[in-house]
Motif scaffolding. Structure first.
Motif, PDB file in Angstrom:
ATOM      1  N   ASP A   1       0.836  -1.206   0.000  1.00  0.00           N
ATOM      2  CA  ASP A   1       0.000   0.000   0.000  1.00  0.00           C
ATOM      3  C   ASP A   1       0.873   1.260   0.000  1.00  0.00           C
ATOM      4  N   TYR A   2       1.968   1.200   0.747  1.00  0.00           N
ATOM      5  CA  TYR A   2       2.906   2.322   0.779  1.00  0.00           C
ATOM      6  C   TYR A   2       3.480   2.568  -0.616  1.00  0.00           C
ATOM      7  N   GLN A   3       3.857   1.485  -1.322  1.00  0.00           N
ATOM      8  CA  GLN A   3       4.406   1.631  -2.678  1.00  0.00           C
ATOM      9  C   GLN A   3       3.376   2.240  -3.635  1.00  0.00           C
ATOM     10  N   VAL A   4       2.110   1.874  -3.460  1.00  0.00           N
ATOM     11  CA  VAL A   4       1.039   2.463  -4.280  1.00  0.00           C
ATOM     12  C   VAL A   4       0.987   3.972  -4.058  1.00  0.00           C
ATOM     13  N   ARG A   5       1.063   4.402  -2.790  1.00  0.00           N
ATOM     14  CA  ARG A   5       1.035   5.842  -2.471  1.00  0.00           C
ATOM     15  C   ARG A   5       2.257   6.555  -3.056  1.00  0.00           C
ATOM     16  N   VAL A   6       3.421   5.917  -2.986  1.00  0.00           N
ATOM     17  CA  VAL A   6       4.638   6.513  -3.548  1.00  0.00           C
ATOM     18  C   VAL A   6       4.480   6.672  -5.058  1.00  0.00           C
TER      19      VAL A   6
ATOM     20  N   ALA B   1       1.559  14.844   1.618  1.00  0.00           N
ATOM     21  CA  ALA B   1       1.477  13.500   2.207  1.00  0.00           C
ATOM     22  C   ALA B   1       0.925  13.650   3.618  1.00  0.00           C
ATOM     23  N   THR B   2      -0.203  12.990   3.876  1.00  0.00           N
ATOM     24  CA  THR B   2      -0.886  13.134   5.167  1.00  0.00           C
ATOM     25  C   THR B   2      -1.030  11.780   5.845  1.00  0.00           C
ATOM     26  N   ILE B   3      -0.710  11.755   7.125  1.00  0.00           N
ATOM     27  CA  ILE B   3      -0.927  10.559   7.936  1.00  0.00           C
ATOM     28  C   ILE B   3      -1.964  10.929   8.991  1.00  0.00           C
TER      29      ILE B   3
ATOM     30  N   LEU C   1       7.049   9.429   6.953  1.00  0.00           N
ATOM     31  CA  LEU C   1       7.086  10.580   6.041  1.00  0.00           C
ATOM     32  C   LEU C   1       8.516  10.864   5.569  1.00  0.00           C
ATOM     33  N   LYS C   2       9.478  10.704   6.489  1.00  0.00           N
ATOM     34  CA  LYS C   2      10.882  10.904   6.099  1.00  0.00           C
ATOM     35  C   LYS C   2      11.317   9.833   5.102  1.00  0.00           C
ATOM     36  N   ARG C   3      10.834   8.601   5.319  1.00  0.00           N
ATOM     37  CA  ARG C   3      11.125   7.499   4.384  1.00  0.00           C
ATOM     38  C   ARG C   3      10.549   7.825   3.003  1.00  0.00           C
ATOM     39  N   MET C   4       9.334   8.364   2.996  1.00  0.00           N
ATOM     40  CA  MET C   4       8.713   8.739   1.722  1.00  0.00           C
ATOM     41  C   MET C   4       9.531   9.839   1.039  1.00  0.00           C
ATOM     42  N   ALA C   5      10.017  10.807   1.798  1.00  0.00           N
ATOM     43  CA  ALA C   5      10.828  11.894   1.238  1.00  0.00           C
ATOM     44  C   ALA C   5      12.107  11.345   0.603  1.00  0.00           C
TER      45      ALA C   5
END
Length: 180
Positions: free
Chosen positions: A109-114, A129-131, A148-152
């Motif tokens: 799911d995280y990869q889909v958001r990325v 990006a909102t949690i 969020l830092k991982r996503m960045a």
């Protein structure tokens, strides 16, 4: 009674400087093909324009003497509006697209958001990006910040962090903008 001339003057100022509205003792006239007619009086230039069934249009009042051109004003105005419409059509406004998730998100799911975020960024839009936290989850805001830092870091090829992760009520958000 004295206010009407002020309104008339203001209305006069908004109107384009064409034909009889040109009030200069001498002007530099240019014919419809771009050839110089020389420095003449506005009345003389207006007479030449009327003979050709065209208008005398003030092009530059900053020059010395002011420059006027003989042209079809209606056609000229239409062309200007057409250019303005084309410029507006080509202009892209950067929207803010939102990618929502929870801090307990699964890897797929995280990869889909990325991937969604990458698509938005490549279209030239900003990504928020909102949690969202529910109930007592707010105690784990450090895990959300790590996510969020991982996503960045995953998006650093296509995006730069415009606003670092921060808490706003029951949400934590981060703003990313496309790299130039």
């Amino acid at each position: 009674m004295k206010q009407t001339p002020v309104i008339d003057k203001r209305r006069q100022r908004d109107l384009p400087q064409i034909n009889e509205r040109i009030r200069f003792p001498k002007i530099r006239a240019i014919d419809k093909d771009g050839g110089q007619l020389g420095i003449i009086t506005p009345q003389e230039a207006l007479r030449i324009a009327e003979e050709q069934e065209l208008d005398l249009v003030l092009v530059s009042d900053k020059a010395d003497p002011p420059v006027c051109r003989i042209m079809d004003y209606g056609k000229y105005k239409f062309e200007q509006e057409k250019k303005a419409r084309e410029a507006r059509k080509k202009q892209h406004t950067a929207d803010v697209k939102e990618v929502k998730m929870r801090y307990k998100i699964e890897d797929h799911d995280y990869q889909v958001r990325v991937n969604q975020a990458v698509r938005f960024l490549k279209d030239g839009d900003k990504v928020k990006a909102t949690i969202t936290f529910r109930g007592r989850e707010i105690q784990h805001s450090d895990l959300a910040e790590d996510l969020l830092k991982r996503m960045a870091t995953d998006l650093e090829q296509v995006a730069e962090v415009q606003q670092a992760p921060k808490r706003e009520g029951r949400n934590m958000m981060m703003l990313l903008s496309p790299k130039k």
